[in-house]
Enzyme design. Sequence first.
Site, mmCIF file in Angstrom:
data_model
loop_
_atom_site.group_PDB
_atom_site.id
_atom_site.type_symbol
_atom_site.label_atom_id
_atom_site.label_comp_id
_atom_site.label_asym_id
_atom_site.label_seq_id
_atom_site.Cartn_x
_atom_site.Cartn_y
_atom_site.Cartn_z
ATOM 1 N N GLY A 72 -27.128 67.898 72.853
ATOM 2 C CA GLY A 72 -28.270 67.498 72.023
ATOM 3 C C GLY A 72 -28.185 66.050 71.566
ATOM 4 N N ALA A 108 -30.811 49.688 71.887
ATOM 5 C CA ALA A 108 -31.709 48.717 72.518
ATOM 6 C C ALA A 108 -32.251 49.317 73.802
ATOM 7 C CB ALA A 108 -30.949 47.432 72.819
ATOM 8 N N VAL A 145 -22.619 60.597 70.830
ATOM 9 C CA VAL A 145 -21.994 59.269 70.921
ATOM 10 C C VAL A 145 -22.614 58.347 69.850
ATOM 11 C CG1 VAL A 145 -23.484 58.296 72.714
ATOM 12 C CG2 VAL A 145 -21.148 57.580 72.591
ATOM 13 N N VAL A 147 -20.158 75.295 73.716
ATOM 14 C CA VAL A 147 -19.959 76.032 74.970
ATOM 15 C C VAL A 147 -18.478 75.953 75.331
ATOM 16 C CG1 VAL A 147 -20.484 76.066 77.451
ATOM 17 C CG2 VAL A 147 -22.302 75.609 75.793
ATOM 18 N N ILE A 164 -18.935 68.849 67.877
ATOM 19 C CA ILE A 164 -18.572 67.768 68.819
ATOM 20 C C ILE A 164 -19.338 66.482 68.481
ATOM 21 C CG2 ILE A 164 -18.644 67.052 71.250
ATOM 22 C CD1 ILE A 164 -18.174 69.954 72.006
ATOM 23 N N LYS A 196 -38.629 44.366 70.679
ATOM 24 C CA LYS A 196 -37.635 43.587 71.434
ATOM 25 C C LYS A 196 -38.347 42.851 72.560
ATOM 26 C CE LYS A 196 -33.726 44.206 74.557
ATOM 27 N NZ LYS A 196 -32.786 45.127 75.185
ATOM 28 N N SER A 208 -23.696 71.163 69.944
ATOM 29 C CA SER A 208 -22.590 71.455 69.049
ATOM 30 C C SER A 208 -22.439 70.341 68.018
ATOM 31 C CB SER A 208 -21.308 71.580 69.882
ATOM 32 O OG SER A 208 -20.188 71.382 69.079
ATOM 33 N N VAL A 232 -24.574 55.824 69.564
ATOM 34 C CA VAL A 232 -25.000 54.440 69.715
ATOM 35 C C VAL A 232 -26.076 54.422 70.810
ATOM 36 C CG1 VAL A 232 -23.043 53.079 68.887
ATOM 37 C CG2 VAL A 232 -22.949 54.106 71.140
HETATM 38 C C1 LIG Z 1 -20.855 51.357 73.177
HETATM 39 C C2 LIG Z 1 -22.143 51.915 73.694
HETATM 40 C C3 LIG Z 1 -23.328 51.231 73.441
HETATM 41 C C4 LIG Z 1 -24.531 51.713 73.946
HETATM 42 N N1 LIG Z 1 -25.682 51.000 73.748
HETATM 43 C C5 LIG Z 1 -26.810 51.395 74.361
HETATM 44 C C6 LIG Z 1 -28.004 50.650 74.241
HETATM 45 O O1 LIG Z 1 -28.080 49.645 73.538
HETATM 46 N N2 LIG Z 1 -29.093 51.075 74.918
HETATM 47 C C7 LIG Z 1 -29.068 52.203 75.693
HETATM 48 O O2 LIG Z 1 -30.086 52.506 76.322
HETATM 49 N N3 LIG Z 1 -27.970 52.954 75.769
HETATM 50 C C8 LIG Z 1 -26.849 52.588 75.135
HETATM 51 N N4 LIG Z 1 -25.729 53.361 75.235
HETATM 52 C C9 LIG Z 1 -25.801 54.647 75.926
HETATM 53 C C10 LIG Z 1 -26.414 55.704 75.014
HETATM 54 O O3 LIG Z 1 -25.688 55.809 73.821
HETATM 55 C C11 LIG Z 1 -26.436 57.050 75.707
HETATM 56 O O4 LIG Z 1 -26.992 56.918 76.976
HETATM 57 C C12 LIG Z 1 -27.283 58.021 74.942
HETATM 58 O O5 LIG Z 1 -26.897 58.108 73.618
HETATM 59 C C13 LIG Z 1 -27.232 59.394 75.572
HETATM 60 O O6 LIG Z 1 -26.029 60.011 75.353
HETATM 61 P P1 LIG Z 1 -25.885 61.513 75.817
HETATM 62 O O7 LIG Z 1 -26.947 62.314 75.197
HETATM 63 O O8 LIG Z 1 -25.735 61.548 77.293
HETATM 64 O O9 LIG Z 1 -24.459 61.919 75.238
HETATM 65 P P2 LIG Z 1 -24.010 62.209 73.714
HETATM 66 O O10 LIG Z 1 -24.741 61.401 72.728
HETATM 67 O O11 LIG Z 1 -22.505 62.104 73.719
HETATM 68 O O12 LIG Z 1 -24.421 63.723 73.496
HETATM 69 C C14 LIG Z 1 -23.674 64.766 74.050
HETATM 70 C C15 LIG Z 1 -24.163 66.075 73.460
HETATM 71 O O13 LIG Z 1 -23.497 67.143 74.117
HETATM 72 C C16 LIG Z 1 -22.994 68.028 73.152
HETATM 73 N N5 LIG Z 1 -21.853 68.714 73.722
HETATM 74 C C17 LIG Z 1 -20.792 68.179 74.357
HETATM 75 N N6 LIG Z 1 -19.941 69.157 74.733
HETATM 76 C C18 LIG Z 1 -20.518 70.325 74.343
HETATM 77 C C19 LIG Z 1 -20.126 71.679 74.422
HETATM 78 N N7 LIG Z 1 -18.966 72.058 74.972
HETATM 79 N N8 LIG Z 1 -20.936 72.605 73.883
HETATM 80 C C20 LIG Z 1 -22.115 72.271 73.293
HETATM 81 N N9 LIG Z 1 -22.525 71.000 73.194
HETATM 82 C C21 LIG Z 1 -21.729 70.050 73.708
HETATM 83 C C22 LIG Z 1 -22.671 67.146 71.969
HETATM 84 O O14 LIG Z 1 -22.562 67.887 70.785
HETATM 85 C C23 LIG Z 1 -23.881 66.238 71.980
HETATM 86 O O15 LIG Z 1 -24.951 66.897 71.352
HETATM 87 C C24 LIG Z 1 -24.536 52.914 74.704
HETATM 88 C C25 LIG Z 1 -23.355 53.620 74.903
HETATM 89 C C26 LIG Z 1 -22.162 53.133 74.416
HETATM 90 C C27 LIG Z 1 -20.888 53.917 74.662
#
Ligand SMILES: Cc1cc2nc3c(=O)[nH]c(=O)nc-3n(C[C@H](O)[C@H](O)[C@H](O)COP(=O)(O)OP(=O)(O)OC[C@H]3O[C@@H](n4cnc5c(N)ncnc54)[C@H](O)[C@@H]3O)c2cc1C
Length: 498
Positions: A13, A50, A45, A185, A42, A78, A39, A47
Amino acid sequence: MTQKLKKIVIVGGGAAGWMSAAFLARQLDKDCEIKLIESSEIGTVGVGEATIPPIKQFNNLLGIKESDFLKSTQGTFKLGIDFENWHKKGDRYFHPFGRFGLEIDYAPFHFFWLRNQADGVNKPVEEYSMAWHMAKNNKFAHPSRDARSVQSTFDYAYHFDANLYANYLKNYSLKLGVKHQEGKVDEVFTHPESGFITNVKLSNGDEVAGDFFIDCTGFNSLLLGKTMGVGYQNWQKWLPCDKAVAVPSQLPNQILPYTRSIAHQAGWQWQIPLQSRLGNGLVYSSQYMETNEATETLLQNIPTKAISEPKHLSFTTGRRNEFWHKNCLAVGLSAGFLEPLESTSLHLIQSAILRFTTYLPSTDCYSLLAEQYNRETASEYEQLRDFLILHYKATAREDSEFWHYCKNMQIPEALADKIALYKHAGHLTPEADNLFKHTNWLAVMAGQGLKPDQLPGMVTHKQNIDYTRTLNGLRKIMIESSQSAPRHNDFIAKYCKS
Ligand SMILES: Cc1cc2nc3c(=O)[nH]c(=O)nc-3n(C[C@H](O)[C@H](O)[C@H](O)COP(=O)(O)OP(=O)(O)OC[C@H]3O[C@@H](n4cnc5c(N)ncnc54)[C@H](O)[C@@H]3O)c2cc1C
């Protein structure tokens, strides 16, 4: 027997999970249940602040009102990215959204700019960008719809709080009927013969079954990576940064309508202005910089007081060998990661879920659909990767081991060819389907000091054009036009009130 998908399960999520849920809920009929498991133990991330212009298309497809979205996510506008110290220490250039100049006599604008440079007019190419003139004066107004106006030549994206965006899309998705389950999970079960995922088991013992599973578990990649064993290509030899430290700070007086990217000894720092605070971070290579030094570098270089403790993140730049395998698709960080230098990660989520919806399978998940999806997605990642590598490779810096490495590293052949072609006579060759177009490549190539050895043949032969007069006239109109736009702070205050 092949059937329409009846139940899609999204695990995760963060922004990826909720962007996927929102889009599928908007596009698919109610015969298909969408369930999202996340979860809070957990967490996300957190961030990712932009973006690039296509995010507007995504929000439009969801039917989201811009002012409402900006209000809810502390968003700002932006117009591009200001790069400092990338070519040399003390240098800067702007990567604007939208076009440089106007097409003159069907030729690319930058041919005329190069000709003008050769004639001794030493103006950087950004002087012919409407986005730059607005940005440098802290102005913002929406682009004009009148194609004859210079005000139509720029584009824009947003800065926003990624957690608030995920939350905004969560509310949106729940209203459209997406089912939500909180829980971790622990186990993922696959069919012994087909290898398809059948169900997932949560730590409280609940089991959730589905026809198709979307892995949005972030760097964990619990479904596609850990369960299905899909490998990862590591691109660190070209993009050596592997860590980041982030800290928000107090709001400065001026909310800049652009991102700042400031190169340091072993990486670079971002500054992203939101309505309520400034987002700051340092992306760095752990091979060349210790965590303590990175934290100190960041804290010493933020313009306002930090408002929380620094947060540390690790990552491996690269991508999964496949993004869609059997009945599992990875979206977001579970699919791959490109550092945030050009703010492309949220875009990759958008593009993944739009592409998946185009190739939406039946329950048998016909393998050629996945193959086609994987080919297109791999190419998208590789094109973006090469654009990012250009920023590091085209440096003139050799004042630290990190920059010495970047300047002298071997680069992918396709990128080497692009650079060689530009250096020969100023030609640019982004592929038709490349997200980054001529303007984007030119901004970085010219901004980082690449100079063609000769002029494009076309402008050495062209007659009857007074280049200097044409370019000066254009610049003058852009300057005047930017002056009439409101200040960014004022524009946001008024717009978000409506
Ligand atoms: C330093 C940094 C800077 C960034 N800056 C930018 C930016 O400026 N612009 C941009 O477009 N992108 C940026 N990004 C990327 C951006 O943060 C991610 O692409 C975006 O937040 C999507 O993350 P996600 O949903 O894939 O993962 P996450 O935010 O990590 O979400 C993962 C989800 O999975 C859940 N989860 C994990 N394991 C389980 C489990 N076993 N059971 C149930 N749930 C689980 C977690 O609880 C969470 O809800 C940046 C990334 C980093 C590292």
